[in-house]
Design a protein around this motif. Structure first.
Motif, PDB file in Angstrom:
ATOM      1  N   GLY A 109      10.552  -1.221   7.754  1.00 46.76           N
ATOM      2  CA  GLY A 109       9.334  -1.538   7.006  1.00 46.76           C
ATOM      3  C   GLY A 109       8.454  -0.323   6.789  1.00 46.76           C
ATOM      4  O   GLY A 109       7.921  -0.113   5.696  1.00 46.76           O
ATOM      5  N   ALA A 148       7.335 -11.812   8.102  1.00 42.57           N
ATOM      6  CA  ALA A 148       6.167 -11.065   7.629  1.00 42.57           C
ATOM      7  C   ALA A 148       6.467  -9.576   7.528  1.00 42.57           C
ATOM      8  O   ALA A 148       6.058  -8.902   6.564  1.00 42.57           O
ATOM      9  CB  ALA A 148       4.980 -11.296   8.559  1.00 42.57           C
ATOM     10  N   ASN A 152       6.430  -7.716   3.955  1.00 37.85           N
ATOM     11  CA  ASN A 152       5.528  -6.572   3.791  1.00 37.85           C
ATOM     12  C   ASN A 152       6.302  -5.315   3.388  1.00 37.85           C
ATOM     13  O   ASN A 152       5.792  -4.464   2.655  1.00 37.85           O
ATOM     14  CB  ASN A 152       4.757  -6.334   5.084  1.00 37.85           C
ATOM     15  CG  ASN A 152       3.548  -5.456   4.872  1.00 37.85           C
ATOM     16  OD1 ASN A 152       2.801  -5.627   3.910  1.00 37.85           O
ATOM     17  ND2 ASN A 152       3.345  -4.505   5.763  1.00 37.85           N
ATOM     18  N   ALA A 155       6.686  -5.566  -0.208  1.00 32.09           N
ATOM     19  CA  ALA A 155       5.390  -5.332  -0.858  1.00 32.09           C
ATOM     20  C   ALA A 155       5.085  -3.841  -0.985  1.00 32.09           C
ATOM     21  O   ALA A 155       4.490  -3.398  -1.975  1.00 32.09           O
ATOM     22  CB  ALA A 155       4.281  -6.031  -0.071  1.00 32.09           C
ATOM     23  N   LYS A 156       5.481  -3.060   0.005  1.00 32.90           N
ATOM     24  CA  LYS A 156       5.193  -1.617   0.007  1.00 32.90           C
ATOM     25  C   LYS A 156       6.253  -0.801  -0.726  1.00 32.90           C
ATOM     26  O   LYS A 156       6.075   0.402  -0.923  1.00 32.90           O
ATOM     27  CB  LYS A 156       5.068  -1.113   1.441  1.00 32.90           C
ATOM     28  CG  LYS A 156       3.855  -1.661   2.188  1.00 32.90           C
ATOM     29  CD  LYS A 156       3.624  -0.941   3.502  1.00 32.90           C
ATOM     30  CE  LYS A 156       4.750  -1.149   4.468  1.00 32.90           C
ATOM     31  NZ  LYS A 156       4.490  -0.505   5.781  1.00 32.90           N
ATOM     32  N   ALA A 166      10.022 -10.781  -2.498  1.00 33.05           N
ATOM     33  CA  ALA A 166       9.128 -11.286  -1.450  1.00 33.05           C
ATOM     34  C   ALA A 166       9.020 -12.814  -1.543  1.00 33.05           C
ATOM     35  O   ALA A 166       9.029 -13.516  -0.526  1.00 33.05           O
ATOM     36  CB  ALA A 166       7.755 -10.642  -1.577  1.00 33.05           C
ATOM     37  N   TYR A 194      -1.352 -14.493   6.194  1.00 35.63           N
ATOM     38  CA  TYR A 194      -1.039 -13.070   6.045  1.00 35.63           C
ATOM     39  C   TYR A 194       0.274 -12.862   5.294  1.00 35.63           C
ATOM     40  O   TYR A 194       0.437 -11.856   4.581  1.00 35.63           O
ATOM     41  CB  TYR A 194      -1.003 -12.407   7.422  1.00 35.63           C
ATOM     42  CG  TYR A 194      -2.376 -12.350   8.055  1.00 35.63           C
ATOM     43  CD1 TYR A 194      -3.302 -11.400   7.637  1.00 35.63           C
ATOM     44  CD2 TYR A 194      -2.770 -13.280   9.010  1.00 35.63           C
ATOM     45  CE1 TYR A 194      -4.584 -11.366   8.169  1.00 35.63           C
ATOM     46  CE2 TYR A 194      -4.044 -13.249   9.550  1.00 35.63           C
ATOM     47  CZ  TYR A 194      -4.951 -12.293   9.122  1.00 35.63           C
ATOM     48  OH  TYR A 194      -6.226 -12.271   9.645  1.00 35.63           O
ATOM     49  N   SER A 198       0.613 -10.813   1.771  1.00 37.04           N
ATOM     50  CA  SER A 198       1.613  -9.768   1.510  1.00 37.04           C
ATOM     51  C   SER A 198       2.322 -10.011   0.184  1.00 37.04           C
ATOM     52  O   SER A 198       2.595  -9.071  -0.570  1.00 37.04           O
ATOM     53  CB  SER A 198       2.641  -9.717   2.646  1.00 37.04           C
ATOM     54  OG  SER A 198       2.066  -9.213   3.826  1.00 37.04           O
ATOM     55  N   ASN A 201      -0.010  -9.119  -2.508  1.00 37.32           N
ATOM     56  CA  ASN A 201      -0.103  -7.662  -2.578  1.00 37.32           C
ATOM     57  C   ASN A 201       1.098  -7.084  -3.329  1.00 37.32           C
ATOM     58  O   ASN A 201       0.959  -6.143  -4.123  1.00 37.32           O
ATOM     59  CB  ASN A 201      -0.163  -7.087  -1.158  1.00 37.32           C
ATOM     60  CG  ASN A 201      -0.798  -5.719  -1.117  1.00 37.32           C
ATOM     61  OD1 ASN A 201      -1.785  -5.449  -1.797  1.00 37.32           O
ATOM     62  ND2 ASN A 201      -0.234  -4.843  -0.317  1.00 37.32           N
TER      63      ASN A 201
END
Length: 315
Positions: A109, A148, A152, A155-156, A166, A194, A198, A201
């Motif tokens: 991640g 999660a 994430n 997402a990044k 996602a 959360y 994500s 995001n």
């Protein structure tokens, strides 16, 4: 370094031979000092010594600590190195646990913004986690935290369809939750605020062709509607997604952002993050109208009614 020197001195003292706790304490010290190389060298030394007949064998905590040291190191190839340690655990039949998997997932991640394959690799490891659970060999329990971390990672990432990837993980999570069995076990796989944040995001930072951006917008709207327990991060991320994915002349853009903020204030979830995203998303006149201020400036939670912020956990 001092703990390692003390450990080496103890190894020479027959009256005070170090045990696994001594070695693991030294590994933890290296990890906390952000020195994964020294932690790796000590683990290698422990393996060699045990193979030569020494009484201390590296355990799950030993390997998890070194994986964690690499995961948080910022090294360009940290995830690959961490995975070699993970592979050694499986080959040597060292007990894997949930922490082992979540830590290696975190390693990939952390690398997802610069490695185009990192999020996909994290997804593969998450699925392997379920395979290990089904085998029953180890006490491995995939949880919402496991999902999660991977969501994430997408997402990044720079993947143009990261919002879709996602979202697919969210759907998989919900499906597995239904099949998991048992109320308490099922709850551990339920998406939380959360995870939705994500996904939002991932949508907000989607770029590229119009079709891709509109797909991300649809995912953002659907995910926001699904999320029943919305916190300030969810509201702020949705405002950001609306702002970034719709052009200023889009007739849905301003009403959607306005409605979201009004609902956010009603639910007492206005934070500095929400105010910042609103400020960047609407005209100065609308910002002043919505926040009931007279000056054209970015506000903080100290400047708005306390009822608007009453349910914010982190401000």
């Amino acid at each position: 370094r001092r703990s390692f020197m003390l450990l080496k001195n103890l190894e020479k003292n027959d009256a005070y031979m170090p045990d696994i706790i001594s070695y693991n304490s030294c590994l933890s010290a290296f990890a906390k000092a952000r020195d994964p190389i020294s932690a790796q060298l000590l683990l290698d030394r422990m393996e060699t010594m045990y193979a030569d007949g020494y009484h201390v064998k590296p355990d799950t905590y030993s390997y998890n600590t070194v994986i964690s040291a690499w995961a948080s190191s910022g090294h360009d190839h940290a995830a690959e190195i961490a995975e070699t340690i993970f592979d050694r655990m499986e080959t040597s039949q060292i007990r894997l646990d949930t922490t082992t998997f979540n830590t290696i997932l975190s390693a990939w991640g952390y690398q997802s913004h610069k490695d185009p394959n990192a999020a996909e690799r994290a997804t593969d490891i998450l699925h392997h986690m379920f395979s290990v659970k089904r085998s029953g060999h180890y006490d491995v329990r995939p949880s919402s935290q496991s999902f999660a971390i991977v969501i994430n990672a997408w997402a990044k990432s720079n993947d143009p369809r990261k919002a879709f990837k996602a979202r697919q993980l969210l759907l998989e999570m919900k499906e597995r939750s239904k099949r998991f069995g048992g109320a308490s076990k099922s709850k551990k796989l339920m998406p939380n605020s959360y995870i939705y944040a994500s996904i939002l995001n991932a949508c907000a930072f989607t770029s590229g062709e119009e079709e891709t951006r509109m797909e991300a917008l649809s995912i953002a709207i659907e995910s926001f509607r699904e999320c029943k327990k919305r916190n300030d991060v969810v509201y702020g991320a949705f405002i950001k997604a609306c702002s970034k994915l719709m052009d200023e002349d889009n007739v849905r853009r301003t009403p959607m952002i306005e409605t979201t903020f009004l609902q956010c204030s009603k639910m007492g979830q206005v934070s500095d993050f929400v105010l910042h995203e609103l400020y960047n998303s609407v005209s100065s006149d609308l910002y002043k109208e919505l926040t009931r201020c007279t000056e054209d400036e970015l506000l903080s939670v100290k400047d708005v009614p306390k009822t608007w912020t009453r349910n914010v956990i982190t401000r």
